[in-house]
Design an enzyme around this catalytic site. Structure first.
Site, PDB file in Angstrom:
ATOM      1  N   CYS A  75     -25.621  24.743 -31.447  1.00  0.00           N
ATOM      2  CA  CYS A  75     -24.343  25.399 -31.759  1.00  0.00           C
ATOM      3  C   CYS A  75     -24.580  26.762 -32.396  1.00  0.00           C
ATOM      4  O   CYS A  75     -25.319  26.871 -33.379  1.00  0.00           O
ATOM      5  CB  CYS A  75     -23.523  24.527 -32.706  1.00  0.00           C
ATOM      6  N   CYS A  83     -20.872  27.587 -40.359  1.00  0.00           N
ATOM      7  CA  CYS A  83     -20.098  26.360 -40.493  1.00  0.00           C
ATOM      8  C   CYS A  83     -20.866  25.315 -41.285  1.00  0.00           C
ATOM      9  O   CYS A  83     -22.064  25.093 -41.051  1.00  0.00           O
ATOM     10  CB  CYS A  83     -19.758  25.828 -39.096  1.00  0.00           C
ATOM     11  N   CYS A  86     -22.161  20.585 -39.822  1.00  0.00           N
ATOM     12  CA  CYS A  86     -23.365  19.906 -39.329  1.00  0.00           C
ATOM     13  C   CYS A  86     -24.565  20.284 -40.183  1.00  0.00           C
ATOM     14  O   CYS A  86     -24.811  21.465 -40.439  1.00  0.00           O
ATOM     15  CB  CYS A  86     -23.630  20.277 -37.873  1.00  0.00           C
ATOM     16  N   GLN A 239     -11.746   5.612 -37.455  1.00  0.00           N
ATOM     17  CA  GLN A 239     -13.114   6.092 -37.326  1.00  0.00           C
ATOM     18  C   GLN A 239     -13.172   7.264 -36.349  1.00  0.00           C
ATOM     19  O   GLN A 239     -12.514   7.264 -35.312  1.00  0.00           O
ATOM     20  CB  GLN A 239     -14.028   4.969 -36.840  1.00  0.00           C
ATOM     21  N   ASP A 338     -13.782  -1.883 -47.376  1.00  0.00           N
ATOM     22  CA  ASP A 338     -14.175  -0.621 -46.749  1.00  0.00           C
ATOM     23  C   ASP A 338     -13.617   0.516 -47.595  1.00  0.00           C
ATOM     24  O   ASP A 338     -12.651   1.182 -47.216  1.00  0.00           O
ATOM     25  CB  ASP A 338     -13.625  -0.576 -45.317  1.00  0.00           C
ATOM     26  N   CYS A 365     -19.278   4.358 -46.294  1.00  0.00           N
ATOM     27  CA  CYS A 365     -19.551   5.655 -45.671  1.00  0.00           C
ATOM     28  C   CYS A 365     -20.387   6.554 -46.564  1.00  0.00           C
ATOM     29  O   CYS A 365     -20.690   7.694 -46.183  1.00  0.00           O
ATOM     30  CB  CYS A 365     -18.246   6.350 -45.291  1.00  0.00           C
TER      31      CYS A 365
END
Length: 409
Positions: A75, A83, A86, A239, A338, A365
């Site tokens: 990318c 950005c 990521c 999700q 969760d 998570c």
């Protein structure tokens, strides 16, 4: 006031990976958290944040000695100063799995005192074209994009390599009101939904999102998981990886292993994904109590599971609902939870342990929050029996874990 190193260039040997998408290095007696590097590399780092304390943060802007795991990031919007979405595009897919496994193992060791080998399992589909839900910001010129790491500054984009195809086509090629935010969802049927939220307003000295101005699509997303079709608000929680919900539901079903007639709790239950598999196991003579803070999610859940009368819904904060007579007087056989990224916390763990379920299935998570809660469970007589980790967020530092806790023998 101590002098800081901000914008200073330093040369370092990169050490182990750490939680949060960076690696640890040391320079002149200080810890440097380095993004865009890999363990074992020698890099030039530009310091981006430094408050003058024992550590600072920086980006690897030049690689002097590269790791064998380094690849060209796919990318053009990923990299130092760009950005912040990521973290690991510069690592091979296998290296990303190993980095995340190392982080989970380190958090368990440091926060829960557990030595455990961790394997992070990939989900189907590869490292690109997977993200179905995105939140974009709009810069002063009306261009949509993503924010820089630890910054409100917007990086305009014309595509995103981890977004599912077609999701952003009608978002990145037009102008939007400056300061707005855009919530984009592409559901299982391929329909794209967009909610435009107005620029932030100031209320009582703080910024809050402005009113929703416009919606595209029906506003109701249709998703598929656990053998059911789910209809929920397009900007509600689900999700983000297409394979994640079904994968986690299967693991929860296997480890919950409820028997007909038993009682189960589904805490932080959302629209009832895990409640649906628990209800199938306990049958018409059993019961499933779902606790969820979002009243919108509860409304969606009630509609989706209207065919399962054994499922009851409770809207409110989990720690408060668990103290009500409906829960204190009717202990569960199995608990599934969760929680959000911060974890369940001591109060919720205490209430669960007090009820003495046969099994606790914890979907997490954040590995640090999971490790802290596992340590709290251990103090209350529950041990970690099994653990699986999944790469539900390729290219990023995020990793999803599912843990099974059972009473200590």
């Amino acid at each position: 006031m101590k002098a800081t190193w901000e914008q200073r260039l330093i040369e370092v040997e990169v050490g182990a990976v750490a939680h949060g998408g960076h690696c640890v290095a040391r320079h002149e007696g200080r810890v440097v958290f380095v993004r865009h590097a890999l363990p074992g590399e020698r890099v030039v780092v530009r310091i981006t944040e430094d408050s003058g304390g024992s550590f600072c943060r920086g980006d690897a802007v030049e690689v002097l000695v590269a790791s064998d795991d380094r690849v060209q990031q796919p990318c053009p919007f990923a990299g130092p100063g760009l950005c912040g979405g990521c973290d690991w595009q510069h690592a091979t897919p296998q290296a990303q799995l190993e980095l995340k496994a190392a982080v989970v193992a380190e958090q368990l060791r440091r926060l829960a005192g557990l030595e455990r080998r961790v394997v992070v399992e990939p989900l189907p589909g590869g490292a690109e074209d997977w993200r179905t839900r995105m939140r974009l910001a709009v810069d002063a010129e009306g261009r949509a994009g993503f924010r820089k790491h630890r910054s409100h500054e917007v990086v305009p984009v014309d595509h995103c390599v981890i977004a599912v195809p077609d999701a952003l086509d009608d978002v990145v090629d037009r102008t939007w009101p400056a300061g707005a935010e855009l919530v984009v969802t592409r559901d299982a049927g391929g329909q794209v939904h967009l909610t435009e939220v107005g620029p932030p307003e100031r209320r009582r000295g703080r910024q809050v999102p402005g009113p929703a101005r416009r919606r595209r699509g029906s506003g109701t997303a249709t998703e598929l998981a656990a053998g059911r079709a789910w209809n929920l608000r397009a900007d509600g929680f689900w999700q983000v990886h297409p394979a994640a919900a079904d994968t986690f539901a299967k693991v929860v079903a296997e480890w919950a292993d409820c028997r007909p007639g038993q009682r189960a709790w589904d805490l932080y239950g959302g629209v009832g994904l895990f409640a649906s598999v628990l209800a199938e196991q306990v049958g018409a003579t059993g019961s499933v109590a779902v606790v969820e803070y979002s009243t919108r999610a509860v409304q969606d859940g009630r509609r989706n599971l209207s065919d399962l009368p054994q499922v009851s819904w409770y809207a409110g904060k989990t720690e408060e609902v668990l103290r009500t007579p409906e829960f204190t007087d009717l202990p569960p056989d199995v608990v599934v939870l969760d929680p959000p990224r911060k974890g369940a916390g001591r109060a919720v763990v205490t209430e669960i342990a007090r009820s003495r379920p046969e099994r606790v299935v914890y979907v997490a998570c954040d590995p640090a929050a999971l490790a802290r809660d596992i340590a709290s469970f251990a103090q209350r007589g529950y041990d970690l029996a099994q653990l699986r980790a999944f790469d539900a967020f390729p290219m990023t530092h995020h990793v999803e874990c599912v843990a099974l806790l059972e009473p200590a023998r």
